[in-house]
Every structure is written in C-alpha cells, then in structure tokens.
Design a protein around this motif. Structure first.
Motif, PDB file in Angstrom:
ATOM      1  N   GLU A 188       0.816  -1.216   0.000  1.00  0.00           N
ATOM      2  CA  GLU A 188       0.000   0.000   0.000  1.00  0.00           C
ATOM      3  C   GLU A 188       0.849   1.265   0.000  1.00  0.00           C
ATOM      4  O   GLU A 188       0.415   2.307  -0.488  1.00  0.00           O
ATOM      5  CB  GLU A 188      -0.969  -0.009   1.172  1.00  0.00           C
ATOM      6  N   LYS A 189       2.048   1.174   0.531  1.00  0.00           N
ATOM      7  CA  LYS A 189       2.955   2.321   0.527  1.00  0.00           C
ATOM      8  C   LYS A 189       3.375   2.681  -0.893  1.00  0.00           C
ATOM      9  O   LYS A 189       3.536   3.855  -1.223  1.00  0.00           O
ATOM     10  CB  LYS A 189       4.200   2.001   1.368  1.00  0.00           C
ATOM     11  N   TYR A 190       3.546   1.671  -1.745  1.00  0.00           N
ATOM     12  CA  TYR A 190       4.102   1.880  -3.081  1.00  0.00           C
ATOM     13  C   TYR A 190       3.068   1.868  -4.214  1.00  0.00           C
ATOM     14  O   TYR A 190       3.319   2.428  -5.270  1.00  0.00           O
ATOM     15  CB  TYR A 190       5.172   0.823  -3.359  1.00  0.00           C
ATOM     16  N   ALA A 191       1.953   1.223  -4.010  1.00  0.00           N
ATOM     17  CA  ALA A 191       0.945   1.146  -5.075  1.00  0.00           C
ATOM     18  C   ALA A 191       0.391   2.540  -5.355  1.00  0.00           C
ATOM     19  O   ALA A 191       0.199   3.335  -4.431  1.00  0.00           O
ATOM     20  CB  ALA A 191      -0.180   0.199  -4.674  1.00  0.00           C
ATOM     21  N   PRO A 192       0.135   2.849  -6.612  1.00  0.00           N
ATOM     22  CA  PRO A 192      -0.391   4.173  -6.925  1.00  0.00           C
ATOM     23  C   PRO A 192      -1.811   4.353  -6.402  1.00  0.00           C
ATOM     24  O   PRO A 192      -2.560   3.389  -6.228  1.00  0.00           O
ATOM     25  CB  PRO A 192      -0.359   4.218  -8.456  1.00  0.00           C
ATOM     26  N   GLN A 193      -2.160   5.578  -6.162  1.00  0.00           N
ATOM     27  CA  GLN A 193      -3.507   5.912  -5.707  1.00  0.00           C
ATOM     28  C   GLN A 193      -4.509   5.662  -6.839  1.00  0.00           C
ATOM     29  O   GLN A 193      -4.160   5.713  -8.019  1.00  0.00           O
ATOM     30  CB  GLN A 193      -3.563   7.373  -5.262  1.00  0.00           C
ATOM     31  N   TYR A 194      -5.730   5.383  -6.469  1.00  0.00           N
ATOM     32  CA  TYR A 194      -6.832   5.160  -7.407  1.00  0.00           C
ATOM     33  C   TYR A 194      -6.519   4.036  -8.387  1.00  0.00           C
ATOM     34  O   TYR A 194      -6.892   4.078  -9.547  1.00  0.00           O
ATOM     35  CB  TYR A 194      -7.217   6.452  -8.141  1.00  0.00           C
ATOM     36  N   GLY A 195      -5.825   3.019  -7.886  1.00  0.00           N
ATOM     37  CA  GLY A 195      -5.552   1.830  -8.677  1.00  0.00           C
ATOM     38  C   GLY A 195      -4.667   2.063  -9.892  1.00  0.00           C
ATOM     39  O   GLY A 195      -4.573   1.213 -10.764  1.00  0.00           O
ATOM     40  N   GLY A 196      -4.023   3.219  -9.952  1.00  0.00           N
ATOM     41  CA  GLY A 196      -3.182   3.527 -11.108  1.00  0.00           C
ATOM     42  C   GLY A 196      -3.945   4.147 -12.264  1.00  0.00           C
ATOM     43  O   GLY A 196      -3.369   4.435 -13.311  1.00  0.00           O
ATOM     44  N   TYR A 197      -5.246   4.377 -12.089  1.00  0.00           N
ATOM     45  CA  TYR A 197      -6.004   5.107 -13.103  1.00  0.00           C
ATOM     46  C   TYR A 197      -5.576   6.570 -13.055  1.00  0.00           C
ATOM     47  O   TYR A 197      -4.986   7.031 -12.061  1.00  0.00           O
ATOM     48  CB  TYR A 197      -7.512   4.993 -12.837  1.00  0.00           C
ATOM     49  N   CYS A 198      -5.901   7.314 -14.084  1.00  0.00           N
ATOM     50  CA  CYS A 198      -5.555   8.731 -14.143  1.00  0.00           C
ATOM     51  C   CYS A 198      -6.177   9.466 -12.955  1.00  0.00           C
ATOM     52  O   CYS A 198      -7.399   9.515 -12.812  1.00  0.00           O
ATOM     53  CB  CYS A 198      -6.033   9.339 -15.459  1.00  0.00           C
ATOM     54  N   ALA A 199      -5.330  10.037 -12.119  1.00  0.00           N
ATOM     55  CA  ALA A 199      -5.803  10.713 -10.910  1.00  0.00           C
ATOM     56  C   ALA A 199      -6.641  11.944 -11.241  1.00  0.00           C
ATOM     57  O   ALA A 199      -7.621  12.235 -10.554  1.00  0.00           O
ATOM     58  CB  ALA A 199      -4.613  11.102 -10.037  1.00  0.00           C
ATOM     59  N   TRP A 200      -6.284  12.668 -12.303  1.00  0.00           N
ATOM     60  CA  TRP A 200      -7.059  13.842 -12.693  1.00  0.00           C
ATOM     61  C   TRP A 200      -8.455  13.431 -13.149  1.00  0.00           C
ATOM     62  O   TRP A 200      -9.434  14.101 -12.816  1.00  0.00           O
ATOM     63  CB  TRP A 200      -6.335  14.623 -13.795  1.00  0.00           C
ATOM     64  N   ALA A 201      -8.572  12.355 -13.887  1.00  0.00           N
ATOM     65  CA  ALA A 201      -9.892  11.900 -14.356  1.00  0.00           C
ATOM     66  C   ALA A 201     -10.772  11.506 -13.175  1.00  0.00           C
ATOM     67  O   ALA A 201     -11.970  11.824 -13.158  1.00  0.00           O
ATOM     68  CB  ALA A 201      -9.751  10.738 -15.327  1.00  0.00           C
ATOM     69  N   VAL A 202     -10.206  10.840 -12.190  1.00  0.00           N
ATOM     70  CA  VAL A 202     -10.976  10.473 -11.007  1.00  0.00           C
ATOM     71  C   VAL A 202     -11.437  11.746 -10.299  1.00  0.00           C
ATOM     72  O   VAL A 202     -12.582  11.849  -9.862  1.00  0.00           O
ATOM     73  CB  VAL A 202     -10.154   9.573 -10.058  1.00  0.00           C
ATOM     74  N   SER A 203     -10.558  12.749 -10.237  1.00  0.00           N
ATOM     75  CA  SER A 203     -10.872  14.003  -9.567  1.00  0.00           C
ATOM     76  C   SER A 203     -11.860  14.854 -10.355  1.00  0.00           C
ATOM     77  O   SER A 203     -12.945  15.171  -9.879  1.00  0.00           O
ATOM     78  CB  SER A 203      -9.580  14.806  -9.362  1.00  0.00           C
ATOM     79  N   ALA A 204     -11.488  15.233 -11.559  1.00  0.00           N
ATOM     80  CA  ALA A 204     -12.245  16.232 -12.323  1.00  0.00           C
ATOM     81  C   ALA A 204     -13.452  15.658 -13.054  1.00  0.00           C
ATOM     82  O   ALA A 204     -14.457  16.343 -13.226  1.00  0.00           O
ATOM     83  CB  ALA A 204     -11.320  16.924 -13.314  1.00  0.00           C
ATOM     84  N   LYS A 205     -13.352  14.413 -13.503  1.00  0.00           N
ATOM     85  CA  LYS A 205     -14.425  13.814 -14.297  1.00  0.00           C
ATOM     86  C   LYS A 205     -15.232  12.772 -13.535  1.00  0.00           C
ATOM     87  O   LYS A 205     -16.207  12.253 -14.057  1.00  0.00           O
ATOM     88  CB  LYS A 205     -13.842  13.162 -15.559  1.00  0.00           C
ATOM     89  N   ASN A 206     -14.767  12.438 -12.316  1.00  0.00           N
ATOM     90  CA  ASN A 206     -15.421  11.385 -11.539  1.00  0.00           C
ATOM     91  C   ASN A 206     -15.583  10.138 -12.398  1.00  0.00           C
ATOM     92  O   ASN A 206     -16.651   9.535 -12.460  1.00  0.00           O
ATOM     93  CB  ASN A 206     -16.768  11.870 -11.004  1.00  0.00           C
ATOM     94  N   ASP A 207     -14.491   9.767 -13.077  1.00  0.00           N
ATOM     95  CA  ASP A 207     -14.536   8.653 -14.008  1.00  0.00           C
ATOM     96  C   ASP A 207     -13.157   8.007 -14.114  1.00  0.00           C
ATOM     97  O   ASP A 207     -12.154   8.573 -13.679  1.00  0.00           O
ATOM     98  CB  ASP A 207     -14.977   9.151 -15.387  1.00  0.00           C
ATOM     99  N   PHE A 208     -13.134   6.839 -14.733  1.00  0.00           N
ATOM    100  CA  PHE A 208     -11.897   6.114 -14.968  1.00  0.00           C
ATOM    101  C   PHE A 208     -11.262   6.562 -16.278  1.00  0.00           C
ATOM    102  O   PHE A 208     -11.970   6.836 -17.244  1.00  0.00           O
ATOM    103  CB  PHE A 208     -12.169   4.610 -15.079  1.00  0.00           C
TER     104      PHE A 208
END
Length: 146
Positions: free
Chosen positions: A78-98
């Motif tokens: 969990e320390k090393y795995a990317p946030q949001y499963g490695g999906y685009c963080a901006w898309a999760v934030s701004a578009k509420n989507d994968f």
C-alpha cells in the motif's frame, strides 16, 4: 437462440461497466504497464520492471527492476501502489470517471504516487494537486464500488 443472445448481451453490458481495482492494459495484466512502482520512490524516476521480478497483488501483475524493489513492495504494497488503482488521478478528480494513465506522467505528493493520462492532463493536475486529491478521494469509493 434469442434467449441465449439476450443473456450474453446482459452479461456483456454489466462487464463493460465494471472496472478492476487496478488499472491494467486491455491485453495484459500488468499494473503500471510493467513499470516498477517502487522506483518512483527510491530512484525518483519511472523505471521499467523485469519479468524476473514479478508478484501478484489485487489481481494484477506487478513488475520490478530488482529483487530489492520487489521485497520492499512485498513488505508494504500500500505504501508503493499508486492511488486510485493507477487510473488517471485527474480523471478520477475532475471527471469522476476512470481513464488509463501513462506511467511516465506521475507525481508523489505527501508520500503517495499519482499517475495521469498524458502531459497535458499532468499539467492540469499540477495546477492544484491538493484540490485534485481531495476531489478524487471523495469520488474514488463510489467509483470503484459501481
């Protein structure tokens, strides 16, 4: 035959909306397209992993550049795995989507790894990462549980 096609159509429609917890390629099970997630933290760069150093975590295959990096990941994934499963963080934030991400477009913020789709999206992310993290953290639980 018609009933069979209806069952297949229903199955396919439900599969098409489901997302895996970890972003992988369409034809591969590699997390981060085979890049070494530990290297972002230890080498401060995106480094391709090797087929010699692989482990399975959350249904995806994770590749590492060395046994040392693999061992570090196994101790605390969990320390090393990317946030949001490695999906685009901006898309999760701004578009509420994968959206998929490019493992060479990344940032570490407060000890956590975030990936973005491309350089243009990364520039948007860089304008206010704290806001994007706050929004993505709020969106992620509902997104992954759809």
């Amino acid at each position: 035959m018609t009933r069979f096609l209806m069952v297949i159509a229903l199955f396919m429609s439900s599969v098409s909306y489901a997302q895996d917890a970890i972003s992988t390629g369409f034809f591969s099970n590699k997390a981060l397209n085979g890049y070494d997630t530990v290297a972002y933290f230890t080498d401060n760069q995106a480094v391709e992993g090797s087929a010699k150093f692989v482990t399975e975590y959350q249904g995806a295959d994770w590749y590492f550049a060395s046994q040392q990096h693999l061992d570090l990941f196994l101790i605390d994934p969990e320390k090393y795995a990317p946030q949001y499963g490695g999906y685009c963080a901006w898309a999760v934030s701004a578009k509420n989507d994968f959206a998929p991400s490019d493992p060479t477009k990344w940032a570490i913020v407060d000890g956590k790894l975030y990936l973005n789709y491309d350089q243009t999206i990364k520039q948007k992310w860089d304008l206010d990462p704290a806001l994007h993290i706050q929004q993505a953290d709020a969106h992620w639980p509902a997104l992954i549980n759809k």
